[in-house]
Motif scaffolding. Structure first.
Motif, mmCIF file in Angstrom:
data_model
loop_
_atom_site.group_PDB
_atom_site.id
_atom_site.type_symbol
_atom_site.label_atom_id
_atom_site.label_comp_id
_atom_site.label_asym_id
_atom_site.label_seq_id
_atom_site.Cartn_x
_atom_site.Cartn_y
_atom_site.Cartn_z
ATOM 1 N N LEU A 147 0.908 -1.100 -0.120
ATOM 2 C CA LEU A 147 -0.282 -0.018 -0.126
ATOM 3 C C LEU A 147 0.864 1.367 0.061
ATOM 4 C CD1 LEU A 147 -3.056 0.697 0.364
ATOM 5 C CD2 LEU A 147 -2.583 0.979 2.692
ATOM 6 N N PRO A 148 0.603 2.179 -1.058
ATOM 7 C CA PRO A 148 1.682 3.325 -1.061
ATOM 8 C C PRO A 148 1.310 4.458 0.206
ATOM 9 C CG PRO A 148 -0.217 3.504 -2.774
ATOM 10 C CD PRO A 148 -0.310 2.262 -2.043
ATOM 11 N N ALA A 149 2.431 5.115 0.526
ATOM 12 C CA ALA A 149 2.102 6.018 1.553
ATOM 13 C C ALA A 149 1.761 7.311 1.048
ATOM 14 C CB ALA A 149 3.454 6.020 2.474
ATOM 15 N N ASP A 150 0.766 7.423 0.313
ATOM 16 C CA ASP A 150 0.302 8.606 -0.611
ATOM 17 C C ASP A 150 -1.077 8.903 -0.626
ATOM 18 O OD1 ASP A 150 -0.062 10.708 -2.478
ATOM 19 O OD2 ASP A 150 1.366 9.715 -3.854
ATOM 20 N N PRO A 151 -1.943 9.694 -0.021
ATOM 21 C CA PRO A 151 -2.940 9.975 -0.045
ATOM 22 C C PRO A 151 -3.758 10.077 -1.640
ATOM 23 C CG PRO A 151 -2.246 11.986 0.809
ATOM 24 C CD PRO A 151 -0.995 10.895 0.709
ATOM 25 N N LEU A 152 -2.939 10.538 -2.298
ATOM 26 C CA LEU A 152 -3.405 10.675 -3.842
ATOM 27 C C LEU A 152 -3.705 9.374 -4.645
ATOM 28 C CD1 LEU A 152 -1.504 13.936 -5.074
ATOM 29 C CD2 LEU A 152 -3.542 13.948 -3.941
ATOM 30 N N GLU A 153 -2.704 8.195 -3.868
ATOM 31 C CA GLU A 153 -2.800 7.383 -4.505
ATOM 32 C C GLU A 153 -3.808 6.095 -3.904
ATOM 33 O OE1 GLU A 153 0.749 4.974 -6.016
ATOM 34 O OE2 GLU A 153 1.763 6.732 -5.345
ATOM 35 N N THR A 154 -3.740 6.328 -2.545
ATOM 36 C CA THR A 154 -4.826 5.637 -1.717
ATOM 37 C C THR A 154 -5.987 6.140 -1.926
ATOM 38 O OG1 THR A 154 -3.928 6.908 0.274
ATOM 39 C CG2 THR A 154 -2.972 4.690 -0.206
ATOM 40 N N GLY A 155 -6.213 7.595 -2.133
ATOM 41 C CA GLY A 155 -7.558 8.028 -2.271
ATOM 42 C C GLY A 155 -8.441 7.337 -3.532
ATOM 43 N N LEU A 156 -7.776 6.559 -4.263
ATOM 44 C CA LEU A 156 -8.373 5.987 -5.304
ATOM 45 C C LEU A 156 -8.643 4.242 -4.998
ATOM 46 C CD1 LEU A 156 -6.023 6.758 -8.308
ATOM 47 C CD2 LEU A 156 -8.247 7.731 -7.510
ATOM 48 N N ILE A 157 -8.585 3.908 -3.779
ATOM 49 C CA ILE A 157 -9.059 2.691 -3.230
ATOM 50 C C ILE A 157 -10.082 3.101 -2.010
ATOM 51 C CG2 ILE A 157 -8.266 0.646 -1.962
ATOM 52 C CD1 ILE A 157 -5.394 1.433 -2.647
ATOM 53 N N ARG A 158 -11.625 2.428 -2.521
ATOM 54 C CA ARG A 158 -12.466 2.689 -1.494
ATOM 55 C C ARG A 158 -12.660 1.604 -0.803
ATOM 56 N NH1 ARG A 158 -17.890 4.965 -4.359
ATOM 57 N NH2 ARG A 158 -18.164 5.528 -2.090
ATOM 58 N N ILE A 159 -13.162 1.568 0.499
ATOM 59 C CA ILE A 159 -13.637 0.659 1.599
ATOM 60 C C ILE A 159 -14.931 0.384 1.282
ATOM 61 C CG2 ILE A 159 -13.677 0.342 4.042
ATOM 62 C CD1 ILE A 159 -11.542 2.599 4.217
ATOM 63 N N THR A 160 -15.100 -0.912 1.190
ATOM 64 C CA THR A 160 -16.655 -1.593 0.819
ATOM 65 C C THR A 160 -16.774 -2.740 1.561
ATOM 66 O OG1 THR A 160 -15.616 -2.862 -1.094
ATOM 67 C CG2 THR A 160 -16.472 -0.675 -1.527
ATOM 68 N N PRO A 161 -18.169 -3.032 1.903
ATOM 69 C CA PRO A 161 -18.281 -4.557 2.448
ATOM 70 C C PRO A 161 -17.540 -5.507 1.665
ATOM 71 C CG PRO A 161 -20.057 -3.138 2.359
ATOM 72 C CD PRO A 161 -19.034 -2.436 1.455
ATOM 73 N N LYS A 162 -17.387 -6.740 2.446
ATOM 74 C CA LYS A 162 -16.825 -7.935 1.886
ATOM 75 C C LYS A 162 -17.908 -8.262 0.590
ATOM 76 C CE LYS A 162 -14.673 -12.344 2.654
ATOM 77 N NZ LYS A 162 -14.643 -13.323 3.673
ATOM 78 N N GLN A 163 -17.008 -8.655 -0.744
ATOM 79 C CA GLN A 163 -17.861 -9.035 -1.535
ATOM 80 C C GLN A 163 -17.758 -10.556 -1.904
ATOM 81 O OE1 GLN A 163 -15.419 -6.597 -4.457
ATOM 82 N NE2 GLN A 163 -16.553 -4.716 -3.860
#
Length: 253
Positions: free
Chosen positions: A237-253
């Motif tokens: 996981l990158p230490a960059d909010p601009l990159e991690t901002g493109l990863i959404r937290i969602t319920p288990k799929q």
């Protein structure tokens, strides 16, 4: 009886009474303000504060701020992120317009309402939104999570509990929010890892926020995901909010 929504919002403190006249003069109604209030609470308040006054000196305050008059700045920052603010590319033109209307007419601001077409015109000149993914697509590594556990045990467990359930080791301490497992995922559902990273990086631990390295904070998030049953992948996981901002937290799929 017809309800005057602008006056009701003012009574609830969502919009100052002196500010509702701006919306009334421009033909605004409660719809955009109510929608904006809800979206702001979901996506922005954790860093910018419920009252527009930032929860950390590292986050800009939006209350009585001349900067929110600049609609292009708001749209660009929300669409693509800036500095420690993650992007929110999944928000529609209408949703960004609602947030902008709310921010521009709350907490001492009175800069008028925004329409979806105004946002669309500004976004047309910006780079297309980057592709989104979810936490379930292997966004951290097992080695990173292992390091995160060591960091967590030393810096976080006292308040958030060894099980990441918010139950502190010292029973005389007040419970903290869970940072792992199902309740954690429910609390953060729909938000991004970028928002979680920025909030954790600049506000935690409360006794000494920001004292860990950027990589340590990213590792903490990896460990939180691992404990929550989210599978690891091949890239850290990158230490960059601009990159991690493109990863959404969602319920288990």
């Amino acid at each position: 009886m017809k309800v005057n929504w602008r006056m009701l919002l003012a009574a609830l403190g969502l919009v100052a009474a002196s500010e509702t006249s701006v919306l009334a003069q421009e033909g605004g109604g409660a719809g955009p303000m109510e929608q904006g209030s809800r979206l702001y609470a979901q996506n922005c308040a954790i860093c910018h504060g419920d009252d527009g006054r930032a929860v950390s000196p590292d986050f800009p305050s939006l209350a009585e701020s001349e900067s929110v008059e600049d609609l292009s700045l708001i749209v660009a920052n929300v669409h693509q992120g800036v500095a420690i603010m993650p992007p929110f590319p999944w928000l529609s033109d209408e949703e960004i317009a609602a947030i902008a209307s709310y921010v521009r007419n709350s907490w001492g601001n009175a800069y008028g309402q925004v329409k979806a077409e105004d946002v669309a015109a500004i976004r047309a000149d910006l780079e297309p939104a980057s592709e989104m993914r979810t936490i379930w697509e292997g966004v951290y590594t097992a080695e990173q999570a292992k390091h995160g556990k060591a960091v967590y045990d030393g810096a976080c467990a006292l308040c958030h509990g060894r099980r990441l359930d918010g139950v502190p080791e010292d029973r005389d301490m007040l419970p903290g929010p869970p940072v792992g497992r199902a309740k954690f995922l429910r609390n953060w559902d729909g938000r991004s890892l970028g928002a979680l990273y920025s909030y954790t990086r600049w506000t935690m631990p409360k006794s000494n926020p920001g004292f860990l390295s950027e990589e340590d904070y990213a590792s903490l998030l990896a460990y939180m995901l691992e404990v929550s049953g989210v599978p690891a992948g091949d890239s850290p996981l990158p230490a960059d909010p601009l990159e991690t901002g493109l990863i959404r937290i969602t319920p288990k799929q």
